[in-house]
Design a protein around this motif. Structure first.
Motif, PDB file in Angstrom:
ATOM      1  N   SER A   1      24.381  24.458  19.636  1.00  0.00           N
ATOM      2  CA  SER A   1      23.852  24.839  18.325  1.00  0.00           C
ATOM      3  C   SER A   1      24.799  25.830  17.673  1.00  0.00           C
TER       4      SER A   1
ATOM      5  N   GLY B   1      11.941  21.523  17.381  1.00  0.00           N
ATOM      6  CA  GLY B   1      12.571  22.220  18.498  1.00  0.00           C
ATOM      7  C   GLY B   1      12.541  21.513  19.827  1.00  0.00           C
TER       8      GLY B   1
ATOM      9  N   HIS C   1      17.323  23.905  12.703  1.00  0.00           N
ATOM     10  CA  HIS C   1      16.592  24.123  13.949  1.00  0.00           C
ATOM     11  C   HIS C   1      16.156  25.586  14.001  1.00  0.00           C
TER      12      HIS C   1
END
Length: 417
Positions: free
Chosen positions: A75, A110, A378
Motif C-alpha cells: 500500500s 479493507g 483503502h
C-alpha cells in the motif's frame, strides 16, 4: 481535557490522539506492550477516533498475484501534489498470503475474499477452501465450503450500519436455473443460507481480462453493485444488492469497463481506444467516458467525455477507480518496473504519472509475470481489524511458505485474534 492518567502520566485523551496517528499494524504491536495499553487501544472511542483520522489519509492498495499463485500485498499514500506530471513513490510491503488460483480479487472495505485458498502443497481443488483475509494484518478466517458443483460467481459486501461483511454466491446451473446463497461473517458458527430471489434471471458479467475488476462489483454505502447480462440476450443491466436487507433491484445498463464510487454515487467509466500507426503495434487510449447515476428511481444518468489526446500518455490503460478527491485512477494492464499508476483530475485537467518502485521490489518474480490489482482509497478501520473471527495467518506446518518475520510480530498478530 480528560484528566484520567496512564502509567506514563500522560492524559488519556492525549495518549489516544498520539496513537490514532499510527498505522494499524503499529497499533497492533502497541497492544502487546501491556494489558493497560491493550485495554486503552481497544476502547470504542479510540476505534472511532482512529477511523476519523484514517479517512483523512486514504491509501492505494496493491494485490499482486505471482506465477506460483501466491499473493503479495502493498500500500501507499496517494500523491500530495497533483500538479507534478511525474513522481516516484515507494510502496510499503505488508504481507504474503497462501496460494489461490482465483483470477480475480474480491475486495470490500479493507478485506479480501478468496474462494479457493490452498493451505497445503496438494494442488487438488478439493483441498481448497474459501477465506476472508486482511491484507494489512495478515489475519484470516476460513469459511465453510459451499456444496455447489457448477459455476459459482462470488461477491463481497459490507453493511456500514451493522458493520457486517457478507459473501454472496450466485450459482447458475446447466438448465439456467439460478440459486443465491449468502454467508455473514461473524462470531459463532458461520453457514451458507439460501436467500429469496426475484423473478429477474441474469448472469453476472465476468471480464475476460483479469486486470479489470468490474465483474467483482463495488459496494457503496451498503449496496453492492455489479454488471450482469440478461439470460438469452445481449442486454446489460446493473444489479443492486442491499447487503443489510438482502434484497435485489435492477437498473438498465450497458457494457461498462469499470464501476466506481463517484462521491457516494454509482459511476461507470468506459475507455475508448484507437489502433496505433502502421509503425507501432497495439492500441492507445483515446478518450474516457464517465456516467454518474444521479437518480436511482428515475435511472437518470449524467455523462461526461474527456479526451486523452492532450495528456501525452495514451497507452492501453485500465480504470482502477476514483479517489475521494475526485481523481480518476488508471493503471497499466500488466506489471512493469516500476509499476505505473495515473491520476487524472477532470476538474483541474491534470494528468499525473506515479511510479511505484516498491511494488514487487522484494520479489523479483512479480516484475516478469505478476498481475497487479489496484484499489483506491483503502481506509484502515480498527473495527474491521478487531473482528474476533480473524485468525493469524501464521501456520506452523506451512511457515516455510511465508517470508521470515520476528517473534514479536507473530505474537502481535496472534494477540489480535
Amino acid at each position: 481535557m480528560n484528566r484520567e492518567k496512564s502509567l506514563d502520566s500522560i492524559p488519556i485523551d492525549l495518549f489516544l490522539e498520539i496513537f490514532s496517528r499510527l498505522p494499524t499494524k503499529s497499533v497492533g504491536r502497541c497492544r502487546c506492550v501491556s494489558k493497560l495499553w491493550k485495554s486503552l487501544l481497544g476502547r470504542q472511542d479510540f476505534t472511532e477516533l482512529f477511523l476519523t483520522k484514517s479517512l483523512t489519509r486514504p491509501r492505494l492498495l496493491f494485490a499482486v498475484k505471482q506465477a506460483n499463485d501466491e499473493w503479495l500485498f502493498y500500500s501507499s499514500p496517494h500523491p500530495q501534489n497533483p500538479y507534478e506530471k511525474s513522481t516516484v513513490v515507494t510502496a510499503d510491503f505488508h504481507t504474503k498470503f497462501f496460494k489461490s488460483r482465483s483470477r480475480h480479487c474480491i475486495y470490500a472495505s479493507g478485506l479480501f475474499y478468496f474462494p479457493d485458498v490452498r493451505f497445503s502443497q496438494n494442488k487438488s481443488e478439493e483441498d481448497s477452501v474459501p477465506v476472508i483475509f486482511n491484507p494489512l494484518t495478515g489475519q484470516y478466517v476460513i469459511l465453510p465450503k459451499p456444496r455447489l458443483d457448477s459455476e459459482v460467481i462470488s461477491f463481497l459486501g459490507f453493511d456500514p450500519i451493522d458493520k457486517q461483511f457478507k459473501v454472496l454466491l450466485i450459482n447458475t446451473l446447466v438448465n439456467k436455473e439460478t440459486f443465491h446463497h449468502i454467508l455473514t461473517l461473524g462470531a459463532g458458527k458461520m453457514k451458507w443460507r439460501k436467500i429469496q430471489y426475484c423473478p429477474f434471471t441474469h448472469r453476472p458479467h465476468r471480464p475476460h481480462r483479469p486486470h479489470r475488476s468490474s465483474g467483482q462489483g463495488i459496494c457503496i454505502n451498503g449496496v453492492l453493485y455489479y454488471l450482469a447480462r440478461k439470460n438469452d440476450a445481449f442486454e446489460y443491466m446493473i444489479v443492486c444488492f442491499d447487503v443489510r436487507s438482502e434484497k435485489f433491484r435492477f437498473i438498465d445498463g450497458w457494457y461498462i469497463h469499470q464501476l466506481i464510487n463517484y462521491k457516494g454515487k454509482l459511476g461507470g467509466i468506459n475507455l475508448h481506444y484507437e489502433q496505433r500507426s502502421e509503425w507501432g503495434s497495439g492500441w492507445d487510449t483515446r478518450e474516457l467516458q464517465l456516467r454518474v447515476l444521479e437518480d436511482v428511481e428515475k435511472q437518470d444518468w449524467s455523462k461526461y467525455v474527456y479526451p486523452f489526446l492532450e495528456n501525452g500518455y495514451r497507452k492501453h490503460l485500465s480504470v482502477v477507480g476514483m479517489t475521494m478527491t475526485s481523481e480518476i485512477v488508471l493503471s497499466e494492464n500488466w506489471g512493469s518496473r516500476p509499476y505505473n499508476v495515473f491520476y487524472f483530475n477532470p476538474e483541474r485537467n491534470t494528468f499525473q504519472c506515479v511510479k511505484f518502485q516498491g511494488v514487487g521490489a522484494k520479489h523479483e518474480k512479480f516484475n516478469h509475470c505478476g498481475i497487479v490489482y489496484t484499489f483506491v482509497d483503502h481506509v484502515e478501520d480498527l473495527s474491521v481489524n478487531d473482528a474476533k473471527q480473524l485468525k493469524s495467518s501464521i501456520y506452523a506446518q506451512d511457515r516455510c511458505m511465508f517470508e521470515s518475520i520476528n517473534k514479536f510480530d507473530a505474537l502481535c498478530r496472534l494477540d489480535d485474534s
